[in-house]
Design a protein around this motif. Structure first.
Motif, short mmCIF file in Angstrom:
data_model
loop_
_atom_site.label_atom_id
_atom_site.label_comp_id
_atom_site.label_asym_id
_atom_site.label_seq_id
_atom_site.Cartn_x
_atom_site.Cartn_y
_atom_site.Cartn_z
N THR A 2 0.83 -1.20 0.00
CA THR A 2 0.00 0.00 0.00
C THR A 2 0.86 1.25 0.00
O THR A 2 2.06 1.21 0.30
CB THR A 2 -0.93 0.01 1.23
N VAL A 3 0.22 2.35 -0.31
CA VAL A 3 0.93 3.63 -0.38
C VAL A 3 1.50 4.00 0.98
O VAL A 3 2.63 4.48 1.09
CB VAL A 3 -0.02 4.73 -0.90
N ASN A 4 0.75 3.75 2.06
CA ASN A 4 1.22 4.08 3.39
C ASN A 4 2.46 3.28 3.77
O ASN A 4 3.40 3.81 4.36
CB ASN A 4 0.13 3.85 4.44
N LYS A 5 2.46 1.99 3.42
CA LYS A 5 3.62 1.16 3.71
C LYS A 5 4.84 1.63 2.91
O LYS A 5 5.96 1.63 3.40
CB LYS A 5 3.33 -0.30 3.42
N GLU A 6 4.59 2.04 1.66
CA GLU A 6 5.68 2.54 0.83
C GLU A 6 6.27 3.82 1.43
O GLU A 6 7.49 3.99 1.45
CB GLU A 6 5.20 2.79 -0.59
N LYS A 7 5.42 4.70 1.91
CA LYS A 7 5.88 5.94 2.53
C LYS A 7 6.69 5.64 3.80
O LYS A 7 7.74 6.24 4.03
CB LYS A 7 4.71 6.85 2.88
N LEU A 8 6.20 4.70 4.61
CA LEU A 8 6.93 4.33 5.82
C LEU A 8 8.30 3.75 5.47
O LEU A 8 9.31 4.08 6.10
CB LEU A 8 6.13 3.33 6.64
#
Length: 70
Positions: A2-8
């Motif tokens: 997910t986008v959030n995991k990629e950002k993290l």
């Protein structure tokens, strides 16, 4: 992923890079050592800092240097 995991993950990688850069600087400092400047170098540094405080030093783009030298 997910986008959030990629950002993290991206933020973690940036933080790791920052840590590695600090470690590299420390190692370099210890392996190479820090030398005191020669007297003429110290004088040039003092003169530069004095000129900078007085506002006589100006940052210039490298592309503008040839035009300023003419």
């Amino acid at each position: 992923m997910t986008v959030n995991k990629e950002k993290l993950l991206y933020n973690e990688l940036r933080e790791l890079r920052s840590i590695l850069e600090r470690i590299e600087a420390l190692l370099e400092e210890r392996l190479i050592g820090i030398e005191e400047p020669l007297p003429d170098e110290a004088k040039a540094i003092r003169e530069y800092e004095y000129e900078k405080v007085k506002g006589k030093v100006e940052l210039v783009d490298l592309e503008d240097v040839p035009r300023r030298l003419k």
